[in-house]
Design a protein around this motif. Structure first.
Motif, PDB file in Angstrom:
ATOM      1  N   PRO A 264      22.740 -41.459 121.818  1.00 20.21           N
ATOM      2  CA  PRO A 264      21.015 -42.169 121.150  1.00 20.21           C
ATOM      3  C   PRO A 264      20.680 -43.860 120.507  1.00 20.21           C
ATOM      4  O   PRO A 264      19.889 -43.717 120.509  1.00 20.21           O
ATOM      5  N   THR A 265      22.062 -44.413 119.905  1.00 25.01           N
ATOM      6  CA  THR A 265      21.294 -45.007 118.969  1.00 25.01           C
ATOM      7  C   THR A 265      22.447 -46.819 119.449  1.00 25.01           C
ATOM      8  O   THR A 265      23.293 -46.283 120.185  1.00 25.01           O
ATOM      9  N   GLY A 266      22.249 -47.027 118.264  1.00 24.88           N
ATOM     10  CA  GLY A 266      22.338 -48.694 119.137  1.00 24.88           C
ATOM     11  C   GLY A 266      24.084 -49.258 118.653  1.00 24.88           C
ATOM     12  O   GLY A 266      25.233 -49.627 119.493  1.00 24.88           O
ATOM     13  N   THR A 267      24.444 -47.792 117.746  1.00 21.99           N
ATOM     14  CA  THR A 267      25.524 -48.721 116.993  1.00 21.99           C
ATOM     15  C   THR A 267      26.635 -47.294 118.689  1.00 21.99           C
ATOM     16  O   THR A 267      27.520 -47.740 118.481  1.00 21.99           O
ATOM     17  N   ASN A 268      26.315 -46.139 119.277  1.00 17.74           N
ATOM     18  CA  ASN A 268      26.654 -45.861 119.983  1.00 17.74           C
ATOM     19  C   ASN A 268      27.095 -46.613 121.428  1.00 17.74           C
ATOM     20  O   ASN A 268      28.038 -46.382 121.706  1.00 17.74           O
ATOM     21  N   THR A 269      26.363 -47.674 121.571  1.00 21.04           N
ATOM     22  CA  THR A 269      26.393 -48.179 122.921  1.00 21.04           C
ATOM     23  C   THR A 269      27.950 -49.348 122.155  1.00 21.04           C
ATOM     24  O   THR A 269      28.923 -49.859 122.670  1.00 21.04           O
ATOM     25  N   VAL A 270      28.078 -49.903 120.801  1.00 19.07           N
ATOM     26  CA  VAL A 270      28.778 -50.828 120.146  1.00 19.07           C
ATOM     27  C   VAL A 270      30.309 -50.037 120.583  1.00 19.07           C
ATOM     28  O   VAL A 270      31.039 -50.897 120.678  1.00 19.07           O
ATOM     29  N   GLU A 271      30.089 -48.709 119.637  1.00 16.27           N
ATOM     30  CA  GLU A 271      31.251 -48.927 119.459  1.00 16.27           C
ATOM     31  C   GLU A 271      31.601 -48.342 121.444  1.00 16.27           C
ATOM     32  O   GLU A 271      33.130 -48.858 122.170  1.00 16.27           O
TER      33      GLU A 271
ATOM     34  N   GLY B   2      27.041 -61.841 112.400  1.00 15.84           N
ATOM     35  CA  GLY B   2      26.192 -60.440 113.378  1.00 15.84           C
ATOM     36  C   GLY B   2      26.090 -58.850 112.720  1.00 15.84           C
ATOM     37  O   GLY B   2      27.075 -59.173 111.314  1.00 15.84           O
ATOM     38  N   PHE B   3      25.296 -58.431 113.099  1.00 15.88           N
ATOM     39  CA  PHE B   3      25.238 -57.071 112.795  1.00 15.88           C
ATOM     40  C   PHE B   3      25.731 -56.161 114.237  1.00 15.88           C
ATOM     41  O   PHE B   3      25.056 -56.582 114.731  1.00 15.88           O
ATOM     42  N   HIS B   4      25.977 -55.349 114.267  1.00 10.73           N
ATOM     43  CA  HIS B   4      26.564 -54.225 114.793  1.00 10.73           C
ATOM     44  C   HIS B   4      26.361 -52.749 114.882  1.00 10.73           C
ATOM     45  O   HIS B   4      26.465 -52.410 115.459  1.00 10.73           O
ATOM     46  N   GLY B   5      26.095 -52.686 113.773  1.00  7.57           N
ATOM     47  CA  GLY B   5      25.348 -50.878 113.209  1.00  7.57           C
ATOM     48  C   GLY B   5      26.321 -51.110 111.935  1.00  7.57           C
ATOM     49  O   GLY B   5      26.968 -51.151 111.941  1.00  7.57           O
ATOM     50  N   MET B   6      26.258 -49.751 111.939  1.00  7.35           N
ATOM     51  CA  MET B   6      26.928 -48.974 110.587  1.00  7.35           C
ATOM     52  C   MET B   6      27.600 -47.631 110.978  1.00  7.35           C
ATOM     53  O   MET B   6      28.015 -47.453 109.596  1.00  7.35           O
TER      54      MET B   6
ATOM     55  N   LEU C 219      28.618 -60.131 119.883  1.00  2.58           N
ATOM     56  CA  LEU C 219      27.626 -60.969 119.461  1.00  2.58           C
ATOM     57  C   LEU C 219      26.380 -61.364 120.076  1.00  2.58           C
ATOM     58  O   LEU C 219      26.567 -60.047 120.960  1.00  2.58           O
ATOM     59  N   GLU C 220      25.965 -60.971 119.395  1.00  2.00           N
ATOM     60  CA  GLU C 220      24.240 -62.006 119.574  1.00  2.00           C
ATOM     61  C   GLU C 220      24.387 -62.934 119.793  1.00  2.00           C
ATOM     62  O   GLU C 220      24.288 -63.766 119.025  1.00  2.00           O
ATOM     63  N   THR C 221      23.201 -62.921 120.487  1.00  2.00           N
ATOM     64  CA  THR C 221      22.624 -64.370 120.771  1.00  2.00           C
ATOM     65  C   THR C 221      21.700 -65.161 119.907  1.00  2.00           C
ATOM     66  O   THR C 221      21.949 -66.079 119.722  1.00  2.00           O
TER      67      THR C 221
ATOM     68  N   GLY D 270      19.758 -61.445 114.578  1.00  2.00           N
ATOM     69  CA  GLY D 270      19.037 -60.581 114.293  1.00  2.00           C
ATOM     70  C   GLY D 270      19.263 -59.891 112.422  1.00  2.00           C
ATOM     71  O   GLY D 270      18.355 -61.323 111.385  1.00  2.00           O
ATOM     72  N   GLU D 271      19.863 -59.070 112.020  1.00  2.00           N
ATOM     73  CA  GLU D 271      19.904 -59.147 110.936  1.00  2.00           C
ATOM     74  C   GLU D 271      20.368 -60.098 109.668  1.00  2.00           C
ATOM     75  O   GLU D 271      20.381 -60.129 108.928  1.00  2.00           O
ATOM     76  N   GLY D 272      21.085 -60.935 110.622  1.00  2.00           N
ATOM     77  CA  GLY D 272      22.031 -61.639 109.699  1.00  2.00           C
ATOM     78  C   GLY D 272      21.284 -63.135 109.494  1.00  2.00           C
ATOM     79  O   GLY D 272      21.932 -63.819 108.964  1.00  2.00           O
TER      80      GLY D 272
ATOM     81  N   ILE E 221      27.672 -59.376 124.843  1.00  2.00           N
ATOM     82  CA  ILE E 221      26.603 -59.659 123.913  1.00  2.00           C
ATOM     83  C   ILE E 221      25.791 -58.611 123.438  1.00  2.00           C
ATOM     84  O   ILE E 221      25.383 -57.300 124.329  1.00  2.00           O
ATOM     85  N   ASP E 222      25.383 -58.205 122.476  1.00  2.00           N
ATOM     86  CA  ASP E 222      24.675 -56.891 121.811  1.00  2.00           C
ATOM     87  C   ASP E 222      23.270 -57.457 122.000  1.00  2.00           C
ATOM     88  O   ASP E 222      23.031 -58.191 121.297  1.00  2.00           O
ATOM     89  N   ASP E 223      22.582 -57.305 123.182  1.00  2.00           N
ATOM     90  CA  ASP E 223      21.087 -56.936 123.021  1.00  2.00           C
ATOM     91  C   ASP E 223      20.589 -55.636 122.956  1.00  2.00           C
ATOM     92  O   ASP E 223      19.053 -55.589 123.011  1.00  2.00           O
ATOM     93  N   VAL E 224      21.039 -55.180 121.608  1.00  2.00           N
ATOM     94  CA  VAL E 224      20.075 -54.170 120.816  1.00  2.00           C
ATOM     95  C   VAL E 224      18.768 -54.373 119.847  1.00  2.00           C
ATOM     96  O   VAL E 224      18.106 -53.803 120.390  1.00  2.00           O
ATOM     97  N   GLN E 225      18.768 -55.205 119.809  1.00  2.00           N
ATOM     98  CA  GLN E 225      17.616 -56.539 118.990  1.00  2.00           C
ATOM     99  C   GLN E 225      17.129 -57.766 119.908  1.00  2.00           C
ATOM    100  O   GLN E 225      15.551 -57.722 119.961  1.00  2.00           O
ATOM    101  N   ALA E 226      17.591 -58.063 120.297  1.00  2.00           N
ATOM    102  CA  ALA E 226      17.356 -59.687 121.227  1.00  2.00           C
ATOM    103  C   ALA E 226      17.124 -59.610 122.461  1.00  2.00           C
ATOM    104  O   ALA E 226      16.009 -59.590 122.791  1.00  2.00           O
TER     105      ALA E 226
ATOM    106  N   SER F  17      19.788 -50.752 123.008  1.00  2.86           N
ATOM    107  CA  SER F  17      19.113 -49.226 122.596  1.00  2.86           C
ATOM    108  C   SER F  17      18.189 -49.835 121.676  1.00  2.86           C
ATOM    109  O   SER F  17      16.741 -51.047 122.727  1.00  2.86           O
ATOM    110  N   LYS F  18      17.529 -50.203 120.753  1.00  2.14           N
ATOM    111  CA  LYS F  18      16.622 -49.876 120.759  1.00  2.14           C
ATOM    112  C   LYS F  18      15.183 -49.931 121.146  1.00  2.14           C
ATOM    113  O   LYS F  18      14.957 -48.653 121.749  1.00  2.14           O
ATOM    114  N   SER F  19      14.243 -51.748 121.593  1.00  2.00           N
ATOM    115  CA  SER F  19      13.454 -50.833 122.442  1.00  2.00           C
ATOM    116  C   SER F  19      13.289 -50.703 124.430  1.00  2.00           C
ATOM    117  O   SER F  19      13.066 -50.350 124.895  1.00  2.00           O
TER     118      SER F  19
END
Ligand code: PMP
Length: 419
Positions: free
Chosen positions: A111-118, A139-143, A205-207, A210-212, A238-243, A267-269
């Motif tokens: 369901p979440t952003g960290t799942n796609t990163v993993e 960079g921020f990719h999840g918890m 990476l994120e382009t 966000g959190e960073g 590319i982690d486009d979860v936020q961007a 993820s997210k939106s």
């Protein structure tokens, strides 16, 4: 303290943070506005930490969801075949991927952003047979442990123990000194293979981080990084979860750079309505998973497929993308003027598109501005390793009028903080 707040204080972990930054009990939300239990109205420049790019309770998505539920449509189905899932995949392909000439296989990792990163990290290792991953400072990719390991922020990793040891964090674009060519070091590092590391499986990476701290990489930097990845046969994630999903002005944040990542995390939106949904997109030749090799119970949320499909309709009309770009210009013009008008802020404008903010060298200023803004009816978050950036993150659908009202509140708040 009122009764609802005292329940949180007594029963919820101290780790919670937003009920402290935004001390109100929220009851209703529509578009880019939220209301608390006393009827106080807030303009939302936070957008569910990027999960509400289309705003709260979008009418079209709500209608589609209500109709589906009223008809006893299936809710949870793991990855069994359902109509909402098929409709979503079809629309994603026709409205988003095909027009951008992108050819990706889709997987739903949970369901979440960290799942796609993993899932992306795991797939990159399987495909290449290598284990090292290069991540970037801030960079921020999840918890979860894997995504946290590639998160380039020591304070977020503090307390979690030693992360996966085969992650190397390299300087992101413009890290420290604008003049330093961080990719030259990366290339040297890869070229001089005897220097201690093996060729990695992937870079992640994120382009725009966000959190960073809303750090936007330059287009040329992204293009160079893609070139290096190709040269050394390294996968680009590319982690486009936020961007992603329009935040930077285009559906994917990497479109402007003209690069084609091997793996994309969304993820997210993507769920559209604030419902949890995550996608991992990868080039078809990377689809070497065996059935069941990677899964997660909540990989088939049909309610999210319904709202996500309705959300993608926004992208059928080119004026939607144009409106994001037009409003982005207003955001950046406002921020530039603010920085120029208040030199005491010692600030700089950060970001790209609707992912914008001001970084201030004045200790604690960003948090104080966000707190003053909240008192005046604007919800705004901070970002960056020292929370030194206040972040403008309204829904992409916000009206010009309320965008400007938000600007006025921010300016008043800056004035109040500077005294
Ligand atoms: N990647 C990025 C770029 C993020 O911003 C976030 C969340 N802020 C995540 C991954 C993790 O997403 P989630 O919190 O849904 O696990």
């Amino acid at each position: 303290m009122n009764e609802t707040m005292s329940i949180f204080n007594e029963l919820e972990s101290e780790v919670r943070s937003y009920c402290r930054s935004f001390p109100a009990v929220f009851t209703k939300a529509k578009g880019w506005k939220m209301w608390d239990e006393d009827g106080t109205e807030y303009i939302d420049f936070f957008a569910g930490a990027g999960a509400l790019n289309y705003g709260h309770n979008d009418e079209k998505m709500k209608r589609a969801l209500i109709d589906y539920i009223a008809d006893d449509g299936i809710t949870h189905s793991l990855d069994m075949a359902t109509k909402p899932k098929a409709a979503f995949l079809k629309k994603l392909n026709e409205v988003i991927l095909k027009p951008r000439k992108l050819n990706y296989k889709v997987m739903f990792p949970g369901p979440t952003g960290t799942n796609t990163v993993e899932s992306a990290l795991k797939l990159a290792r399987k495909v290449t047979g290598r284990t090292e991953i290069i991540s970037f400072t801030n960079g921020f990719h999840g918890m979860t442990i894997g995504s946290l390991s590639v998160t380039g922020n020591a304070s977020k990793r503090k307390g979690a123990g030693i992360p996966l040891t085969n992650v190397v964090t390299m300087p992101y674009d413009k890290f420290g000194d604008e003049e330093v060519d961080t990719l030259r070091y990366l290339e040297q590092f890869l070229h001089d293979n005897g220097s201690g590391v093996d060729i990695p499986a992937a870079v992640i990476l994120e382009t725009v981080q966000g959190e960073g701290g809303i750090n936007a990489a330059r287009m040329e930097w992204l293009q160079q990084l893609e070139r290096i990845c190709k040269k050394y046969d390294i996968l680009m994630i590319i982690d486009d979860v936020q961007a992603g999903i329009g935040r930077t002005g285009t559906f994917f944040s990497f479109e402007e750079a003209g690069i084609t990542p091997d793996i994309v995390c969304l993820s997210k939106s993507i769920g559209g309505y604030g419902l949890p949904l995550a996608l991992t997109l990868f080039k078809p030749e990377l689809d070497i998973w065996a059935p069941g090799e990677h899964n997660g119970t909540f990989r088939g949320n049909n309610h999210a497929f319904i709202t996500a499909t309705a959300a993608l309709s926004y992208w059928e009309d080119p004026s939607f993308e144009q409106a994001i770009k037009d409003k982005s210009k207003k955001i950046h013009a406002f921020l530039t003027k603010l920085v120029d008008s208040y030199p005491e802020m010692d600030g700089c404008v950060k970001g790209r598109g609707f992912m914008a903010g001001i970084g201030s060298k004045v200790d604690g200023l960003a948090g104080k501005v966000a707190a003053e803004a909240f008192k005046r009816g604007l919800i705004m978050e901070t970002a960056g390793p020292e929370d030194e950036v206040f972040k403008l993150f309204p829904p992409l659908t916000i009206s010009d009028e309320d965008l400007e009202k938000g600007f006025a509140i921010i300016e008043e708040s800056v004035r109040a903080v500077l005294g």
